[in-house]
Design a protein around this motif. Structure first.
Motif, PDB file in Angstrom:
ATOM      1  N   VAL A 139      57.593  -7.402  19.542  1.00 33.96           N
ATOM      2  CA  VAL A 139      56.490  -6.692  18.889  1.00 33.96           C
ATOM      3  C   VAL A 139      56.309  -5.316  19.521  1.00 33.96           C
ATOM      4  CG1 VAL A 139      53.981  -6.675  18.553  1.00 33.96           C
ATOM      5  CG2 VAL A 139      55.288  -8.766  18.118  1.00 33.96           C
ATOM      6  N   GLU A 140      56.364  -5.258  20.846  1.00 36.35           N
ATOM      7  CA  GLU A 140      56.198  -3.977  21.514  1.00 36.35           C
ATOM      8  C   GLU A 140      57.318  -3.013  21.139  1.00 36.35           C
ATOM      9  OE1 GLU A 140      53.987  -1.330  23.425  1.00 36.35           O
ATOM     10  OE2 GLU A 140      53.454  -3.389  22.932  1.00 36.35           O
ATOM     11  N   ALA A 141      58.546  -3.527  21.017  1.00 37.50           N
ATOM     12  CA  ALA A 141      59.667  -2.680  20.613  1.00 37.50           C
ATOM     13  C   ALA A 141      59.492  -2.176  19.184  1.00 37.50           C
ATOM     14  CB  ALA A 141      60.981  -3.450  20.750  1.00 37.50           C
ATOM     15  N   ILE A 142      58.930  -3.013  18.323  1.00 38.59           N
ATOM     16  CA  ILE A 142      58.668  -2.606  16.939  1.00 38.59           C
ATOM     17  C   ILE A 142      57.687  -1.443  16.907  1.00 38.59           C
ATOM     18  CG2 ILE A 142      57.520  -3.324  14.797  1.00 38.59           C
ATOM     19  CD1 ILE A 142      58.815  -6.132  15.310  1.00 38.59           C
ATOM     20  N   PHE A 143      56.598  -1.551  17.661  1.00 39.89           N
ATOM     21  CA  PHE A 143      55.612  -0.465  17.640  1.00 39.89           C
ATOM     22  C   PHE A 143      56.082   0.755  18.415  1.00 39.89           C
ATOM     23  CE2 PHE A 143      52.962  -3.896  16.026  1.00 39.89           C
ATOM     24  CZ  PHE A 143      52.331  -3.237  14.980  1.00 39.89           C
ATOM     25  N   ASP A 144      56.970   0.557  19.381  1.00 37.09           N
ATOM     26  CA  ASP A 144      57.625   1.709  19.999  1.00 37.09           C
ATOM     27  C   ASP A 144      58.418   2.481  18.942  1.00 37.09           C
ATOM     28  OD1 ASP A 144      56.739   1.425  22.617  1.00 37.09           O
ATOM     29  OD2 ASP A 144      58.492   0.271  23.271  1.00 37.09           O
ATOM     30  N   ALA A 145      59.151   1.739  18.113  1.00 41.76           N
ATOM     31  CA  ALA A 145      59.959   2.381  17.073  1.00 41.76           C
ATOM     32  C   ALA A 145      59.077   3.093  16.055  1.00 41.76           C
ATOM     33  CB  ALA A 145      60.839   1.335  16.378  1.00 41.76           C
ATOM     34  N   VAL A 146      57.982   2.465  15.672  1.00 43.90           N
ATOM     35  CA  VAL A 146      57.050   3.101  14.735  1.00 43.90           C
ATOM     36  C   VAL A 146      56.479   4.374  15.350  1.00 43.90           C
ATOM     37  CG1 VAL A 146      54.846   2.844  13.519  1.00 43.90           C
ATOM     38  CG2 VAL A 146      56.492   0.953  13.542  1.00 43.90           C
ATOM     39  N   ALA A 147      56.085   4.302  16.624  1.00 45.42           N
ATOM     40  CA  ALA A 147      55.509   5.464  17.297  1.00 45.42           C
ATOM     41  C   ALA A 147      56.505   6.617  17.367  1.00 45.42           C
ATOM     42  CB  ALA A 147      55.045   5.082  18.705  1.00 45.42           C
ATOM     43  N   VAL A 148      57.777   6.304  17.620  1.00 43.52           N
ATOM     44  CA  VAL A 148      58.794   7.351  17.716  1.00 43.52           C
ATOM     45  C   VAL A 148      58.945   8.082  16.385  1.00 43.52           C
ATOM     46  CG1 VAL A 148      61.282   7.739  17.951  1.00 43.52           C
ATOM     47  CG2 VAL A 148      60.072   6.353  19.639  1.00 43.52           C
ATOM     48  N   GLU A 183      51.757  11.073  20.673  1.00 47.52           N
ATOM     49  CA  GLU A 183      52.098  12.489  20.767  1.00 47.52           C
ATOM     50  C   GLU A 183      53.581  12.657  21.055  1.00 47.52           C
ATOM     51  OE1 GLU A 183      48.642  14.983  22.660  1.00 47.52           O
ATOM     52  OE2 GLU A 183      48.917  13.154  23.866  1.00 47.52           O
ATOM     53  N   GLY A 184      54.227  13.580  20.346  1.00 47.24           N
ATOM     54  CA  GLY A 184      55.604  13.937  20.636  1.00 47.24           C
ATOM     55  C   GLY A 184      55.645  14.945  21.769  1.00 47.24           C
ATOM     56  N   ASP A 185      56.738  14.919  22.549  1.00 46.97           N
ATOM     57  CA  ASP A 185      56.849  15.829  23.680  1.00 46.97           C
ATOM     58  C   ASP A 185      57.687  17.060  23.371  1.00 46.97           C
ATOM     59  OD1 ASP A 185      59.466  14.920  23.654  1.00 46.97           O
ATOM     60  OD2 ASP A 185      59.317  13.816  25.557  1.00 46.97           O
ATOM     61  N   GLY A 186      58.145  17.171  22.111  1.00 48.56           N
ATOM     62  CA  GLY A 186      58.949  18.318  21.719  1.00 48.56           C
ATOM     63  C   GLY A 186      60.432  18.149  21.958  1.00 48.56           C
ATOM     64  N   ASP A 187      60.807  17.112  22.703  1.00 49.82           N
ATOM     65  CA  ASP A 187      62.228  16.864  22.995  1.00 49.82           C
ATOM     66  C   ASP A 187      62.704  15.533  22.422  1.00 49.82           C
ATOM     67  OD1 ASP A 187      62.608  19.240  24.515  1.00 49.82           O
ATOM     68  OD2 ASP A 187      61.572  18.282  26.207  1.00 49.82           O
ATOM     69  N   GLY A 188      61.980  14.998  21.450  1.00 43.26           N
ATOM     70  CA  GLY A 188      62.352  13.734  20.829  1.00 43.26           C
ATOM     71  C   GLY A 188      61.695  12.527  21.466  1.00 43.26           C
ATOM     72  N   GLY A 189      60.975  12.738  22.557  1.00 37.88           N
ATOM     73  CA  GLY A 189      60.256  11.649  23.195  1.00 37.88           C
ATOM     74  C   GLY A 189      58.830  11.541  22.670  1.00 37.88           C
ATOM     75  N   VAL A 190      58.217  10.410  22.917  1.00 30.37           N
ATOM     76  CA  VAL A 190      56.865  10.150  22.424  1.00 30.37           C
ATOM     77  C   VAL A 190      56.053   9.464  23.511  1.00 30.37           C
ATOM     78  CG1 VAL A 190      55.506   8.798  20.774  1.00 30.37           C
ATOM     79  CG2 VAL A 190      57.529   9.992  19.991  1.00 30.37           C
TER      80      VAL A 190
END
Length: 295
Positions: free
Chosen positions: A8-17, A152-159
């Motif tokens: 579940v955490e990986a799913i919401f990580d993917a959604v957040a990204v 929030e995005g960090d501008g380098d593809g990270g979130v």
């Protein structure tokens, strides 16, 4: 962040990204795509972009067995089936996309089921939504409760995901309401209920379910997209919208109904089934059920 199922955490990580990417792409996708979704509705270019982005991100998550979208006729097999070791993820990629032209709020709705779709809301193990408002927030609900995060995005593809409320609960004293559909299309019993509510609460309706429900979660109250005279099954999809939102609201201490019974108990015949939806503070939902029963 509360401890939770790693899938579940990986799913919401993917959604957040995907959230910053979806948001950044919207200015150039405010036009109709020229295609319809399986429910016969015109699809915006933003809908298709969000759907493709989320499909790629979620089918790559180890433990996601299938991806099911409001914009697709059938599920995408992500491998591994759905069951004890894999989940079905149901997505409304861009809820309220008709708001693109007017630049109002919209969002992404997520339901994580441990059964193949169609399934009931009791098969959900988690649900959430992203709200693309003045800031991007994500609501996540699971067995531990409901939390609100800023994405929030960090501008380098990270979130980054920052928890701003780790135990979100509906306020006990409701303040707002939002009811969808054209007023002339409301059945008489719902209209009578609405006339009572508008004397008690403040109207907050923006045309995107995610935004309107978020108002209810923040201030207390009730959101409804009722059965209509010309659409007795309602407008919202059970698998992609009603079940996930009902799960979230109930985990936050509220109630959810189709006018007769708990949304999460409703059996579904197809993944694109529609249903009336009434969610919010329990006393307001119970009053609504009583009003409809006295038709």
């Amino acid at each position: 962040m509360t401890e939770t199922d790693p899938i579940v955490e990986a799913i919401f990580d993917a959604v957040a990204v995907t959230a910053p990417e979806i948001r950044a792409a919207l200015p150039g996708r405010r036009v109709e795509s020229g295609t319809d979704n399986p429910s016969g509705e015109s699809v915006m270019a933003g809908d298709l972009y969000a759907d493709e982005l989320l499909a790629d991100a979620l089918t790559a998550v180890d433990g996601v067995g299938s991806f099911v979208s409001e914009e697709r006729e059938a599920a995408v097999d992500a491998g591994g089936g759905v069951g004890e070791d894999a989940y079905a993820v149901a997505i409304d990629p861009l809820d309220g996309s008709s708001n693109l032209r007017s630049n109002n709020a919209m969002g992404t709705v997520v339901g994580v089921y441990d059964a193949p779709l169609p399934a009931t809301g009791r098969d959900l193990v988690a649900a959430g939504y992203v709200l693309y408002g003045p800031i991007t927030t994500m609501i996540v609900a699971d067995d531990d409760g409901v939390r609100e995060e800023v994405v929030e995005g960090d501008g380098d593809g990270g979130v980054s995901r920052s928890v701003v409320e780790d135990d979100l609960r509906l306020p006990e004293d409701p303040l707002v309401y939002g009811f969808g559909g054209r007023v002339p299309d409301w059945p008489d019993d719902f209209t009578a209920y609405a006339r009572e509510i508008e004397d008690e609460l403040k109207l907050r309706y923006g045309g995107a379910m995610v935004g309107d429900v978020n108002q209810v979660l923040t201030y207390g109250g009730i959101f409804a997209y009722p059965a209509l005279v010309d659409a007795p099954d309602g407008k919202l999809r059970l698998s992609f919208e009603a079940n996930p939102i009902a799960y979230i609201v109930e985990k936050a201490g509220g109630a959810a109904s189709n006018g007769e019974t708990d949304i999460l108990d409703v059996e579904s015949e197809g993944v694109h089934d529609r249903i009336p939806l009434y969610v919010g503070n329990e006393a307001l939902v119970e009053r609504l059920e009583d009003a409809l029963a006295n038709e």
